[in-house]
Design an enzyme around this catalytic site. Sequence first.
Site, PDB file in Angstrom:
ATOM      1  N   CYS A  30      30.541  56.580  27.936  1.00 27.61           N
ATOM      2  CA  CYS A  30      29.330  56.236  27.188  1.00 27.61           C
ATOM      3  C   CYS A  30      29.619  55.428  25.931  1.00 27.61           C
ATOM      4  O   CYS A  30      28.685  54.997  25.248  1.00 27.61           O
ATOM      5  CB  CYS A  30      28.560  57.508  26.833  1.00 27.61           C
ATOM      6  SG  CYS A  30      28.151  58.519  28.266  1.00 27.61           S
ATOM      7  N   HIS A 164      24.615  58.839  18.312  1.00 23.09           N
ATOM      8  CA  HIS A 164      24.779  58.919  19.768  1.00 23.09           C
ATOM      9  C   HIS A 164      23.642  59.773  20.327  1.00 23.09           C
ATOM     10  O   HIS A 164      23.049  59.407  21.335  1.00 23.09           O
ATOM     11  CB  HIS A 164      26.143  59.515  20.109  1.00 23.09           C
ATOM     12  CG  HIS A 164      26.472  59.458  21.557  1.00 23.09           C
ATOM     13  ND1 HIS A 164      26.530  58.272  22.261  1.00 23.09           N
ATOM     14  CD2 HIS A 164      26.751  60.444  22.454  1.00 23.09           C
ATOM     15  CE1 HIS A 164      26.823  58.528  23.525  1.00 23.09           C
ATOM     16  NE2 HIS A 164      26.974  59.837  23.671  1.00 23.09           N
ATOM     17  N   GLU A 175      27.956  66.265  16.594  1.00 15.12           N
ATOM     18  CA  GLU A 175      27.764  65.003  15.875  1.00 15.12           C
ATOM     19  C   GLU A 175      27.278  65.249  14.449  1.00 15.12           C
ATOM     20  O   GLU A 175      27.753  64.614  13.502  1.00 15.12           O
ATOM     21  CB  GLU A 175      26.786  64.107  16.628  1.00 15.12           C
ATOM     22  CG  GLU A 175      26.607  62.750  15.987  1.00 15.12           C
ATOM     23  CD  GLU A 175      25.857  61.763  16.856  1.00 15.12           C
ATOM     24  OE1 GLU A 175      25.719  60.591  16.446  1.00 15.12           O
ATOM     25  OE2 GLU A 175      25.378  62.152  17.952  1.00 15.12           O
ATOM     26  N   LYS A 199      17.988  56.825  22.514  1.00 10.12           N
ATOM     27  CA  LYS A 199      17.907  57.566  23.770  1.00 10.12           C
ATOM     28  C   LYS A 199      16.606  58.355  23.878  1.00 10.12           C
ATOM     29  O   LYS A 199      16.153  58.674  24.973  1.00 10.12           O
ATOM     30  CB  LYS A 199      19.115  58.497  23.907  1.00 10.12           C
ATOM     31  CG  LYS A 199      20.439  57.742  23.994  1.00 10.12           C
ATOM     32  CD  LYS A 199      21.615  58.692  23.968  1.00 10.12           C
ATOM     33  CE  LYS A 199      22.928  57.930  23.948  1.00 10.12           C
ATOM     34  NZ  LYS A 199      23.108  57.119  22.723  1.00 10.12           N
ATOM     35  N   HIS A 204      19.299  57.650  28.181  1.00 11.97           N
ATOM     36  CA  HIS A 204      20.729  57.435  27.947  1.00 11.97           C
ATOM     37  C   HIS A 204      21.230  56.360  28.905  1.00 11.97           C
ATOM     38  O   HIS A 204      21.287  56.567  30.116  1.00 11.97           O
ATOM     39  CB  HIS A 204      21.481  58.744  28.162  1.00 11.97           C
ATOM     40  CG  HIS A 204      22.903  58.710  27.698  1.00 11.97           C
ATOM     41  ND1 HIS A 204      23.539  57.576  27.274  1.00 11.97           N
ATOM     42  CD2 HIS A 204      23.842  59.710  27.595  1.00 11.97           C
ATOM     43  CE1 HIS A 204      24.786  57.846  26.943  1.00 11.97           C
ATOM     44  NE2 HIS A 204      24.987  59.135  27.121  1.00 11.97           N
ATOM     45  N   PHE A 275      32.432  60.515  27.406  1.00  6.36           N
ATOM     46  CA  PHE A 275      33.094  61.614  28.096  1.00  6.36           C
ATOM     47  C   PHE A 275      34.587  61.598  27.817  1.00  6.36           C
ATOM     48  O   PHE A 275      35.216  60.539  27.779  1.00  6.36           O
ATOM     49  CB  PHE A 275      32.896  61.474  29.604  1.00  6.36           C
ATOM     50  CG  PHE A 275      31.637  62.136  30.116  1.00  6.36           C
ATOM     51  CD1 PHE A 275      30.732  62.717  29.257  1.00  6.36           C
ATOM     52  CD2 PHE A 275      31.377  62.169  31.478  1.00  6.36           C
ATOM     53  CE1 PHE A 275      29.594  63.321  29.724  1.00  6.36           C
ATOM     54  CE2 PHE A 275      30.226  62.775  31.963  1.00  6.36           C
ATOM     55  CZ  PHE A 275      29.343  63.353  31.083  1.00  6.36           C
TER      56      PHE A 275
END
Length: 288
Positions: A30, A164, A175, A199, A204, A275
């Site tokens: 990502c 994110h 985060e 998002k 996403h 990931f």
Amino acid sequence: IPMMILNMASGMFSLYNGLRGPNIATCSACATASHAIGEAWRTLVMGDADAMLAGGVSRPDSLYTQMGFCQLRALSPSGVCRPFDAGADGLVVGEGAGIVVLKRLDDARRDGDTIYGVIRGIGLSNDIAGSLLAADSEGQLRAMREAYRQAGWAPEDVDLIECHGTGTPLGDSVELESLRALWHQSHWRPGQCALGSVKSNIGHLLTAAGAAGLIKTLLAMRDKQLPPSANFDRASRGTELDVVQSPFRVQTDVRPWERRDAHTPRRAAVSAFGFGGINAHLLVEEAE
């Protein structure tokens, strides 16, 4: 075979568009688009090209996104992405592509280009202790601090952070933990920095997520407006998003993006975490 197909896609794109510079296909989960932008930025700094196109494309197979994310318990059962909200229950998959054109600032001014923003720092890192659903905070901080070191900024210099923010409770809490640690020794006012996540608006985009976040931020600078993040009502417990004890607030409405003073440009940060703990943090400011 998959890597051959990936390289062929970028090669054909260069062929049909007459591009003769470095041709790099990358896969950083990502954080792919942000890593691609970072590589393009470095290519320009080294003088190996005069213009670069960088970004990401995402049209994932539903077998992977729906069944795979369900197995990981990352997919939102409600079908709504709610970053940082108490009702957040997972991510929603989107499809899309985002490409930006990068040039050295002096070259862009000389050529009369429309300049949406100037990248001042890019931090990239890998985790040691991250998991599939949440990067390790220490790894995120390394990327963030490297970006600020390059830019010569302090954390409190930014007005907006495009997070994110996937809507997974674990990922969002890590985060926020990283952001609190980054700002720990800063001089801040309660709620001074706006947070958002595209998002919540478009889902996403996985490998294109970093490009989507950057483009949203650049358009916000162009329009001189702080854009809203959707589906946020109240912060989840323990996130410390309460403006009394935090420098952050989730931006829930459109608001004029005022400059701090006549000499300070609008500044923002854009995060992308992938990931396996692949981290990217970009710092961008409006062109004066």
